[in-house]
Design a protein around this motif. Structure first.
Motif: not given
Length: 410
Positions: A140-153
């Motif tokens: 989906q592109g770039f995103y900033k991490g959070s406690n419940d979303k940190h599954d990207g490269f």
């Protein structure tokens, strides 16, 4: 017991084959530098370092399918190996220090050690800062991490890959061959009458053989670690048994290169191998993200109760490796001075030997006593929000006599 004996015998036989292959390849690298237009930065920093580090690459790639149980194994294999080969460079420098008065510092050496330090700092950021200040890349592109979303490269991994690619381009297409690389090559007797074509053929054949037998050594290491340290394959002991044996090619190579006084090639081989290992770590991050949907950097999985820095093997490996890399900046600086050059280089190399010794002492103490609190700055620290500095700042200024000095109310 029979299995262990068989593994140990296989280990010894494979190490003997690796020693022969590494010595021969080191002589051939020196020969190719003197007989071709290729620079030491390319032959030693890229080609030879890749050949030496390929076992770590293979075993780390195979571990990516199960990052949950092999996460520590990947770090121990790659960064533990880096720590050992930096130590090896310091030891070999001390052994051959009497010939270092004529050592010349090439621009490629400076760029390589600078790139290595930057890569370690980027890994440190990815490891030690919680998810809410990390940046990730996904479909989906770039995103900033959070406690419940940190599954990207992790974006730090992408930066490291870009740095390695830039170093590859520079070494291959931009770096010019140093004039001092010309001259008569030193070869063992059985290779003394070869021509350039035959040298390239032998180099390619032995490189393939070294990769194969080194991968075999890696698999034996993995089994021995599983037997002696458990199936998790983690911890200080694993970092030694995984990192050191797979780094034998680099150790033998730099000894051979220094013996024939090709010091730039030895430096490029070690720093190039370290960069390739970090590059491999970032590829592991990309693969684990794709296969398991989880980043390899799991140190900060719980940003509310951050673990002690020294209680994580990854923290220790990154810290000591970065410290030794910084010392090699001084190593190159002292190579440029005219007076007391050998003394200055010997002092810096000795400091790196001491650093590795401290790492071993601390590691063995923690392993034997199962207590890492000896290096904890604050026991049972509960560090909220995103930064360790918040906690340390408040802890420092909590004393009554210092409260008035605190202009900030963090």
């Amino acid at each position: 017991m029979t299995q262990q004996v068989g593994l140990i015998i296989g280990f010894v036989l494979i190490v003997g084959a690796i020693i022969f292959s590494s010595i021969t390849l080191a002589y051939l690298v020196d020969y190719l530098e003197k007989k071709t237009k290729l620079s030491a930065a390319f032959l030693s920093g890229i080609v030879f370092s890749m050949v030496n580090s390929f076992p770590e690459f293979i075993t780390s790639m195979l571990s990516c399918s199960d990052v949950g149980s092999n996460h520590d194994s990947i770090f121990s294999n790659l960064i533990g190996g880096n720590l050992f080969i930096l130590f090896s460079l310091a030891i070999v420098t001390l052994i051959f220090i009497k010939n270092f008065n004529k050592k010349k510092v090439l621009l490629s050496n400076v760029l390589a050690i600078g790139a290595l330090i930057i890569c370690y700092l980027l890994i440190a950021y990815a490891l030690f800062f919680p998810y809410d200040v990390q940046f990730y890349i996904s479909a989906q592109g770039f995103y900033k991490g959070s406690n419940d979303k940190h599954d990207g490269f992790n974006l730090m991994s992408l930066f490291i890959i870009i740095i390695y690619v830039l170093m590859f381009v520079y070494s291959t297409f931009i770096e010019k061959k140093d004039k001092e690389d010309d001259g008569v090559a030193t070869l063992p007797r059985w290779l003394s009458k070869i021509n350039l074509k035959f040298a390239v053929t032998i180099f390619c054949s032995l490189s393939a053989a070294l990769v194969g037998i080194s991968v075999g050594l890696s698999f034996i290491d993995e089994q021995l670690v599983a037997i002696w340290f458990g199936e998790e394959n983690n911890g200080f002991g694993a970092s030694l048994l995984l990192g050191i044996p797979t780094s034998i090619p680099e150790l033998i190579s730099i000894i051979s290169l220094c013996k024939i006084k090709n010091y730039n090639a030895s430096f490029q081989t070690i720093i190039g191998s370290s960069l390739f290992s970090i590059f491999t770590l970032c590829l592991c991050d990309a693969i684990t993200t794709k296969i398991t949907g989880w980043t390899i950097y799991t140190y900060n999985a719980d940003p509310i109760q951050t673990a002690h820095f020294w209680e994580k093997d990854e923290s220790s490996l990154i810290f000591w490796s970065l410290l030794m890399s910084v010392m090699f900046v001084l190593y190159l600086w002292f190579c440029k001075i005219k007076k007391h050059k050998r003394t200055a280089i010997a002092v810096v190399s000795s400091i790196n030997v001491v650093i590795y010794a401290i790492y071993l002492i601390i590691g063995f103490y923690s392993m034997t006593t199962n207590d890492s609190s000896v290096l904890s700055l604050f026991n049972d620290a509960q560090i909220p929000n995103w930064s360790h500095l918040h906690y340390y700042h408040n802890n420092f200024f909590s004393h009554q006599s210092l409260k008035n000095l605190n202009p900030y109310r963090i």
